[in-house]
Design a protein around this motif. Sequence first.
Motif, PDB file in Angstrom:
ATOM      1  N   GLY A   1       0.819  -1.213   0.000  1.00  0.00           N
ATOM      2  CA  GLY A   1       0.000   0.000   0.000  1.00  0.00           C
ATOM      3  C   GLY A   1       0.852   1.262   0.000  1.00  0.00           C
ATOM      4  O   GLY A   1       0.550   2.238  -0.687  1.00  0.00           O
ATOM      5  N   ARG A   2       1.930   1.223   0.781  1.00  0.00           N
ATOM      6  CA  ARG A   2       2.814   2.403   0.867  1.00  0.00           C
ATOM      7  C   ARG A   2       3.532   2.645  -0.450  1.00  0.00           C
ATOM      8  O   ARG A   2       3.941   3.768  -0.738  1.00  0.00           O
ATOM      9  CB  ARG A   2       3.846   2.204   1.970  1.00  0.00           C
ATOM     10  N   ASP A   3       3.711   1.589  -1.224  1.00  0.00           N
ATOM     11  CA  ASP A   3       4.372   1.720  -2.524  1.00  0.00           C
ATOM     12  C   ASP A   3       3.394   2.234  -3.579  1.00  0.00           C
ATOM     13  O   ASP A   3       3.704   3.157  -4.340  1.00  0.00           O
ATOM     14  CB  ASP A   3       4.922   0.336  -2.916  1.00  0.00           C
ATOM     15  N   ILE A   4       2.195   1.633  -3.612  1.00  0.00           N
ATOM     16  CA  ILE A   4       1.279   1.886  -4.726  1.00  0.00           C
ATOM     17  C   ILE A   4       0.461   3.176  -4.549  1.00  0.00           C
ATOM     18  O   ILE A   4       0.303   3.968  -5.474  1.00  0.00           O
ATOM     19  CB  ILE A   4       0.309   0.694  -4.921  1.00  0.00           C
ATOM     20  N   LEU A   5      -0.090   3.373  -3.332  1.00  0.00           N
ATOM     21  CA  LEU A   5      -1.052   4.477  -3.181  1.00  0.00           C
ATOM     22  C   LEU A   5      -0.473   5.865  -3.507  1.00  0.00           C
ATOM     23  O   LEU A   5      -1.117   6.640  -4.205  1.00  0.00           O
ATOM     24  CB  LEU A   5      -1.687   4.464  -1.795  1.00  0.00           C
ATOM     25  N   PRO A   6       0.756   6.180  -3.076  1.00  0.00           N
ATOM     26  CA  PRO A   6       1.286   7.500  -3.460  1.00  0.00           C
ATOM     27  C   PRO A   6       1.456   7.655  -4.980  1.00  0.00           C
ATOM     28  O   PRO A   6       1.326   8.753  -5.521  1.00  0.00           O
ATOM     29  CB  PRO A   6       2.645   7.560  -2.749  1.00  0.00           C
ATOM     30  N   ARG A   7       1.714   6.540  -5.667  1.00  0.00           N
ATOM     31  CA  ARG A   7       1.821   6.607  -7.138  1.00  0.00           C
ATOM     32  C   ARG A   7       0.453   6.918  -7.743  1.00  0.00           C
ATOM     33  O   ARG A   7       0.338   7.708  -8.679  1.00  0.00           O
ATOM     34  CB  ARG A   7       2.329   5.273  -7.698  1.00  0.00           C
ATOM     35  N   VAL A   8      -0.608   6.291  -7.190  1.00  0.00           N
ATOM     36  CA  VAL A   8      -1.972   6.570  -7.659  1.00  0.00           C
ATOM     37  C   VAL A   8      -2.277   8.051  -7.422  1.00  0.00           C
ATOM     38  O   VAL A   8      -2.803   8.746  -8.293  1.00  0.00           O
ATOM     39  CB  VAL A   8      -3.006   5.683  -6.915  1.00  0.00           C
ATOM     40  N   ALA A   9      -1.902   8.529  -6.227  1.00  0.00           N
ATOM     41  CA  ALA A   9      -2.158   9.936  -5.877  1.00  0.00           C
ATOM     42  C   ALA A   9      -1.444  10.866  -6.849  1.00  0.00           C
ATOM     43  O   ALA A   9      -2.016  11.865  -7.309  1.00  0.00           O
ATOM     44  CB  ALA A   9      -1.709  10.189  -4.437  1.00  0.00           C
ATOM     45  N   GLY A  10      -0.197  10.531  -7.179  1.00  0.00           N
ATOM     46  CA  GLY A  10       0.556  11.364  -8.127  1.00  0.00           C
ATOM     47  C   GLY A  10      -0.129  11.397  -9.484  1.00  0.00           C
ATOM     48  O   GLY A  10      -0.304  12.470 -10.085  1.00  0.00           O
ATOM     49  N   LEU A  11      -0.564  10.231  -9.958  1.00  0.00           N
ATOM     50  CA  LEU A  11      -1.207  10.167 -11.275  1.00  0.00           C
ATOM     51  C   LEU A  11      -2.540  10.909 -11.283  1.00  0.00           C
ATOM     52  O   LEU A  11      -2.939  11.486 -12.288  1.00  0.00           O
ATOM     53  CB  LEU A  11      -1.426   8.703 -11.687  1.00  0.00           C
ATOM     54  N   MET A  12      -3.250  10.899 -10.127  1.00  0.00           N
ATOM     55  CA  MET A  12      -4.568  11.557 -10.065  1.00  0.00           C
ATOM     56  C   MET A  12      -4.473  13.004  -9.598  1.00  0.00           C
ATOM     57  O   MET A  12      -5.478  13.691  -9.494  1.00  0.00           O
ATOM     58  CB  MET A  12      -5.500  10.780  -9.130  1.00  0.00           C
ATOM     59  N   ASP A  13      -3.262  13.441  -9.256  1.00  0.00           N
ATOM     60  CA  ASP A  13      -3.048  14.808  -8.765  1.00  0.00           C
ATOM     61  C   ASP A  13      -3.925  15.102  -7.539  1.00  0.00           C
ATOM     62  O   ASP A  13      -4.530  16.162  -7.428  1.00  0.00           O
ATOM     63  CB  ASP A  13      -3.306  15.814  -9.890  1.00  0.00           C
ATOM     64  N   GLN A  14      -4.022  14.125  -6.658  1.00  0.00           N
ATOM     65  CA  GLN A  14      -4.806  14.255  -5.418  1.00  0.00           C
ATOM     66  C   GLN A  14      -3.860  14.032  -4.243  1.00  0.00           C
ATOM     67  O   GLN A  14      -2.981  13.170  -4.322  1.00  0.00           O
ATOM     68  CB  GLN A  14      -5.875  13.152  -5.350  1.00  0.00           C
TER      69      GLN A  14
END
Length: 319
Positions: free
Chosen positions: A97-110
């Motif tokens: 989760g710590r690896d993936i979620l910040p990447r999702v956040a970066g891609l979604m600009d959230q």
Amino acid sequence: MKSRVLVVSDQEGLDLKAGVANAVAAGALLGEVTLLLIGRVCQQAIQQASELAGVSELLLTGFSDSREIPGSESLAAGIVNLMEGYSHLLMPASSFGRDILPRVAGLMDQPPVTEVVGIRDDHTFIRPLHAGNALATVQLSELPALLTIRTTAFAPASTSPTPAPIRKITLNIPQESHGLSRRLGFTPSPGERPDLNTARIVVAGGQGVAEAGSFELIEAVADGLGGAVGATRAAVDGGLAPNDWQIGQTGRIIGPDIYIGAGISGAIQHLAGIKDARCIVAINSDPTAPLHSVADVSLTMDLFEALPALMEALDRPLD
Ligand SMILES: Cc1cc2nc3c(=O)[nH]c(=O)nc-3n(C[C@H](O)[C@H](O)[C@H](O)COP(=O)(O)OP(=O)(O)OC[C@H]3O[C@@H](n4cnc5c(N)ncnc54)[C@H](O)[C@@H]3O)c2cc1C
């Protein structure tokens, strides 16, 4: 708008991975939960996942070999493409989760909200600050909310008599995210001990064990009690214990029923990892060691005397 929650976790092994039921329980506080398991999912884990209360649909990606699982960049892009219609994305605050979620956040600009320990409403979340010495209440101005969940802060979801429907999906990964990284293999760590994150008993050692030159005594006590072994950063840095035994701010956050800390001073960074332990036993020959002041049971003793005596008293003498 009613919240629609996507909970995502990796999965391996026969049983549903530790922390998933807790993340589902957190998600169910917000609304209807769709649970996505990424990895090779055995029938037993599928059944456990589909029977979690609050799960309205179970999604499986159906990788038959761990080497098929795409790299983190690709997975994050695939999850972004799945987010349509969801107001919240929750992942356990595991290494995945710590690896993936910040990447999702970066891609979604959230902005991601990490290590969530409380949910006030669908926009407002509580997370620890300063190694757990303060709690911040964070309010998002817009959704989707992207959260990692500190699973020890939420009781696991109960079992529902009506299993959720199961759907196999293929993650839609954009061509440009393919091939940035690739998983070449997957080797679970050997050992029969319970996982440190979910163990009910943890026996941890610190720099005070150094004079023995090894963690053998700590390991023997953990094995005698059926528990996991933990360590401080000083013990890890000193080569006494492997890195993945480290508990604390920069290690694992644990929430066992009983934590026994031997030869550990109780530095603030270590205490950050044991705050959720229900009973703390401190064994330290220095009466001023800070671990004593947070302990439920305090033994101001030499650990090399205290641990064998403890095992004798519990009728489980060490060899
Ligand atoms: C940014 C940052 C992040 C950090 N993250 C972490 C983290 O995640 N986890 C972590 O643990 N630390 C972390 N640290 C390190 C932390 O500050 C401490 O240095 C560390 O926790 C101390 O480990 P210790 O208690 O094993 O060693 P010490 O502080 O040296 O304590 C050893 C204790 O053993 C006792 N002792 C010695 N011999 C005996 C004996 N025979 N019997 C009984 N007691 C005995 C002594 O009285 C002493 O209190 C971090 C530090 C920084 C700066």
